[in-house]
Write an enzyme that holds these catalytic residues in place. Sequence first.
Site, short mmCIF file in Angstrom:
data_model
loop_
_atom_site.label_atom_id
_atom_site.label_comp_id
_atom_site.label_asym_id
_atom_site.label_seq_id
_atom_site.Cartn_x
_atom_site.Cartn_y
_atom_site.Cartn_z
N GLU A 34 0.76 -1.27 0.02
CA GLU A 34 0.11 -0.02 -0.11
C GLU A 34 0.90 1.21 -0.10
O GLU A 34 1.90 1.20 0.84
CB GLU A 34 -0.90 0.01 1.17
N CYS A 42 -12.68 4.31 -0.87
CA CYS A 42 -14.15 4.32 -0.10
C CYS A 42 -13.80 4.97 1.44
O CYS A 42 -14.66 5.62 1.61
CB CYS A 42 -14.41 2.82 -0.01
N HIS A 440 -46.14 -2.99 7.32
CA HIS A 440 -47.01 -1.45 7.52
C HIS A 440 -46.40 -0.71 8.84
O HIS A 440 -46.36 -1.64 9.75
CB HIS A 440 -48.24 -1.67 7.30
C1 LIG Z 1 -16.65 10.99 -3.45
C2 LIG Z 1 -16.85 9.58 -3.43
C3 LIG Z 1 -17.84 8.87 -2.91
C4 LIG Z 1 -18.19 7.55 -3.18
N1 LIG Z 1 -19.07 6.90 -2.77
C5 LIG Z 1 -19.33 5.73 -2.94
C6 LIG Z 1 -20.46 4.93 -2.34
O1 LIG Z 1 -21.43 5.59 -1.69
N2 LIG Z 1 -20.67 3.50 -2.53
C7 LIG Z 1 -19.90 2.87 -3.41
O2 LIG Z 1 -20.05 1.68 -3.50
N3 LIG Z 1 -19.03 3.65 -4.12
C8 LIG Z 1 -18.41 4.92 -3.90
N4 LIG Z 1 -17.56 5.28 -4.33
C9 LIG Z 1 -16.56 4.56 -5.03
C10 LIG Z 1 -15.56 3.89 -4.05
O3 LIG Z 1 -14.80 4.64 -3.34
C11 LIG Z 1 -14.60 2.88 -5.12
O4 LIG Z 1 -15.32 2.37 -6.28
C12 LIG Z 1 -14.09 1.86 -3.97
O5 LIG Z 1 -13.11 2.61 -3.11
C13 LIG Z 1 -13.26 0.69 -4.80
O6 LIG Z 1 -12.15 1.00 -5.16
P1 LIG Z 1 -10.89 -0.18 -5.20
O7 LIG Z 1 -10.85 -1.29 -4.51
O8 LIG Z 1 -11.03 -0.32 -6.82
O9 LIG Z 1 -9.61 0.87 -4.94
P2 LIG Z 1 -9.22 2.09 -3.85
O10 LIG Z 1 -10.33 2.18 -2.78
O11 LIG Z 1 -9.04 3.19 -4.97
O12 LIG Z 1 -7.83 1.74 -3.42
C14 LIG Z 1 -6.77 1.59 -4.03
C15 LIG Z 1 -5.54 1.43 -3.31
O13 LIG Z 1 -4.37 1.37 -4.00
C16 LIG Z 1 -3.18 1.77 -3.70
N5 LIG Z 1 -2.32 2.02 -4.76
C17 LIG Z 1 -2.51 2.62 -5.99
N6 LIG Z 1 -1.42 2.46 -6.67
C18 LIG Z 1 -0.61 1.78 -5.98
C19 LIG Z 1 0.74 1.15 -6.29
N7 LIG Z 1 1.21 1.31 -7.28
N8 LIG Z 1 1.31 0.73 -5.26
C20 LIG Z 1 0.69 0.50 -3.88
N9 LIG Z 1 -0.39 0.77 -3.66
C21 LIG Z 1 -1.07 1.58 -4.69
C22 LIG Z 1 -3.93 3.23 -3.36
O14 LIG Z 1 -3.16 4.18 -2.27
C23 LIG Z 1 -5.33 2.71 -2.69
O15 LIG Z 1 -5.16 2.66 -1.33
C24 LIG Z 1 -17.22 6.69 -4.17
C25 LIG Z 1 -15.96 7.47 -4.52
C26 LIG Z 1 -15.72 8.67 -4.31
C27 LIG Z 1 -14.57 9.27 -4.94
#
Ligand SMILES: Cc1cc2nc3c(=O)[nH]c(=O)nc-3n(C[C@H](O)[C@H](O)[C@H](O)COP(=O)(O)OP(=O)(O)OC[C@H]3O[C@@H](n4cnc5c(N)ncnc54)[C@H](O)[C@@H]3O)c2cc1C
Length: 457
Positions: A34, A42, A440
């Site tokens: 990470e 999220c 209800h």
């Molecule tokens: C404002 C906002 C509100 C949202 N609200 C909702 C909601 O209500 N409900 C919902 O279902 N979804 C919501 N989402 C979407 C949701 O947050 C994402 O779909 C979810 O977090 C899934 O992400 P992920 O598992 O793909 O990766 P992420 O959660 O983006 O995590 C990826 C991780 O990989 C790490 N990383 C990246 N590159 C590297 C690298 N090269 N080396 C090491 N680590 C790395 C990053 O630091 C990060 O910690 C929202 C998004 C936003 C922006």
Amino acid sequence: MSRRFDAIVIGTGQAGPYLTGRLAGAGMKVAVVERKRFGGTCVNNGCIPTKTMVASAYAAHLARRAAEYGVVVPEVRVDMAHVKARKDAILAKSRDGLESWLKGMENCTVYQGHACFEGPHEVSVGEERLEAERIFINVGGRAAVPPIPGIDSISYLNNSSMMEVDYLPRHLIVVGGSYIGLEFGQMFRRFGSEVTILEMGPRLIPREDEDVSAAVREILEAEGIGVRVNAKCIAFSRQGEDIAAKVECGEGAPTVTGSHVLLGTGRRPNTDDLGLEKAGVAMDPRGYIAVDDELRTSVSGVWAMGDCNGKGAFTHTSYNDAEIVAANLLERDRRRVSDRITAYNLYIDPPLGRAGMTEAEVRKSGRKALMATRPMTKVGRAVEKGEPQGFMKVLVDAETKHILGASILGVGGDEVIHSILDAMYAKAPYTVIQRAVHIHPTVSELVPTMLGELKEM
Ligand SMILES: Cc1cc2nc3c(=O)[nH]c(=O)nc-3n(C[C@H](O)[C@H](O)[C@H](O)COP(=O)(O)OP(=O)(O)OC[C@H]3O[C@@H](n4cnc5c(N)ncnc54)[C@H](O)[C@@H]3O)c2cc1C
């Protein structure tokens, strides 16, 4: 010298930690990398913080309406520092819990740093080299910065920097009338900011049906939020302390002047600095990692899960990706992405719950279908709560009687949608819900009634 593992997981978003737990639990030696904050989008700047802030905004809104319920609240004042502190405390618990779970996990080694492929089965993290037969990518995405003229001459906020806001913007200009923009827009209006939402398309949330977009716009405008659609030629310039946004919409003044700008204009995958070319992992033209129905990339032994594969953009889809990979690898239970039904919520108030196809998609498909709608003014529970905005809509295949999709815009819509979603997963005819006796008074009790009023489209 490389250190060998059975598996490497890159990123601790919504898929990586679950899969790590499953692999390590099965006895594999797993390295997790990470680069920033545990829990990813999220936990740190997406779902959890925004929903804690939506809750604060709802409290302010209800307090202002208190007199309608016969409750006397002399003065409503929002303490933004407290709103932020509450949000920070809730997300810190989630992030810290995840970090200590991973760090204390047997068979799991945590690396904190940026992971980069050096070959198909080799990854570098700073000076360290890690090797594994299986590599799982869960790198997520980040806010995209659109090429708006003048954007470099102003300072702007995005969903990450918005998390540090502990003051009230006087006038927040939100660029993007989609899910992220609308949630922040309504939230800050309720905190007390003046808010204008600029949308390039002809209507808000253009992926939704026109009647849903129109009802959402009505809800937001009733709270005093300015909405400017067809804002095709946005350009920014500084105007003293303020920021001027030239909008050139068909209606209204050609310029909107505000104190702060929030970009809510979409996201891009974190794949540009991952060394994917050294591994030979193929991407699509937008930078999403190409995967098959079981989330395998073009390189054998490398999988991609979550937002970076473009198959979903939600926490539940990312988590489900990890479940699919774990089931296929560890249980020989063939699960696929195509088994998943599209479902998500828009967390404005009242919320929009969505499952399956929209009305527009059903019409386009050309199949014989039935549709029913019900305004929330005809849902007792919504009226009793004093929250009668919105409506429900359900679409059914006329031949199979299977539910094709639903939109529930109204109080409790984020929860009610699940009874419809579960019937869709069960591939049950709509008559199962129609004949079910719901409790209800609830919003859900009117779903069977609505299904009894289906008409040909
Ligand atoms: C404002 C906002 C509100 C949202 N609200 C909702 C909601 O209500 N409900 C919902 O279902 N979804 C919501 N989402 C979407 C949701 O947050 C994402 O779909 C979810 O977090 C899934 O992400 P992920 O598992 O793909 O990766 P992420 O959660 O983006 O995590 C990826 C991780 O990989 C790490 N990383 C990246 N590159 C590297 C690298 N090269 N080396 C090491 N680590 C790395 C990053 O630091 C990060 O910690 C929202 C998004 C936003 C922006």
